[in-house]
Motif scaffolding. Sequence first.
Motif, short mmCIF file in Angstrom:
data_model
loop_
_atom_site.label_atom_id
_atom_site.label_comp_id
_atom_site.label_asym_id
_atom_site.label_seq_id
_atom_site.Cartn_x
_atom_site.Cartn_y
_atom_site.Cartn_z
N TRP A 56 29.12 41.64 29.62
CA TRP A 56 30.07 40.55 29.64
C TRP A 56 29.13 39.06 29.70
CZ3 TRP A 56 35.33 40.84 29.29
CH2 TRP A 56 35.91 41.84 29.67
N THR A 58 29.48 36.58 31.61
CA THR A 58 29.59 36.24 33.03
C THR A 58 30.28 37.15 33.79
OG1 THR A 58 31.40 34.71 33.13
CG2 THR A 58 29.25 33.89 32.44
N GLU A 60 32.49 36.15 35.99
CA GLU A 60 34.00 35.70 36.03
C GLU A 60 34.71 36.03 34.79
OE1 GLU A 60 30.96 33.95 36.85
OE2 GLU A 60 31.37 34.06 38.70
N ASP A 61 33.96 36.23 33.53
CA ASP A 61 34.68 36.60 32.47
C ASP A 61 35.23 37.99 32.72
OD1 ASP A 61 34.18 34.59 31.00
OD2 ASP A 61 32.26 35.48 30.08
N HIS A 62 34.63 38.77 33.44
CA HIS A 62 35.34 40.14 33.78
C HIS A 62 36.53 40.13 34.93
CE1 HIS A 62 35.33 44.28 35.69
NE2 HIS A 62 36.15 44.44 34.65
N VAL A 63 36.02 39.45 36.13
CA VAL A 63 36.85 39.42 37.38
C VAL A 63 38.01 38.58 37.32
CG1 VAL A 63 36.53 38.97 39.72
CG2 VAL A 63 34.91 40.25 38.45
N SER A 64 37.62 37.28 36.83
CA SER A 64 38.70 36.32 36.60
C SER A 64 39.34 36.20 35.18
CB SER A 64 38.18 34.82 36.93
OG SER A 64 37.55 34.95 38.20
N GLY A 65 38.51 36.55 34.41
CA GLY A 65 39.27 36.63 33.12
C GLY A 65 40.14 37.89 32.54
N ARG A 67 40.41 40.72 34.40
CA ARG A 67 41.16 41.57 35.49
C ARG A 67 42.58 40.57 35.90
NH1 ARG A 67 38.32 45.00 39.39
NH2 ARG A 67 37.70 46.71 38.16
N GLN A 68 42.46 39.48 35.45
CA GLN A 68 43.80 38.60 35.84
C GLN A 68 44.57 38.59 34.70
OE1 GLN A 68 42.79 35.37 38.28
NE2 GLN A 68 41.68 36.68 39.77
N SER A 69 44.49 39.07 33.64
CA SER A 69 44.95 38.67 32.24
C SER A 69 46.12 39.76 31.96
CB SER A 69 43.80 39.06 31.17
OG SER A 69 43.52 40.31 30.65
N TYR A 72 44.70 43.36 30.80
CA TYR A 72 44.50 44.14 31.69
C TYR A 72 45.40 44.90 32.31
CZ TYR A 72 42.30 46.15 35.91
OH TYR A 72 41.97 47.11 36.91
#
Length: 104
Positions: A56, A58, A60-65, A67-69, A72
């Motif tokens: 990724w 960043t 955040e791209d994984h955790v916030s992007g 995982r909160q999509s 996901y």
Amino acid sequence: MIMELAILQVKPELDHTFIEQFKEASELIASMEGYIRHELQRCIEREHQYVLLVWWETLEDHVSGFRQSAEYGQWKRLLHHYYEPFPIVEHYEQIPLAVNNPAT
């Protein structure tokens, strides 16, 4: 750039369908902002074990992007029932190493 790493223990009775489902799920993750690439590798020594590597831009791209999509949610529906135990996901950053190559 960060690398996400997850060791996946697939339930033996589901291993025969895991790869096809993972291919479908791969389209979801590949469509996400900040996604660079991913690999799935099968362990030689341990039957039904895989490692998932995802790069990724960043964390955040994984955790916030991702995982909160909504994607996901689809990822979970396709894959989470395959794992026992549920994988631990960790994130790594590359350490630059200068290596002298005497051949050059």
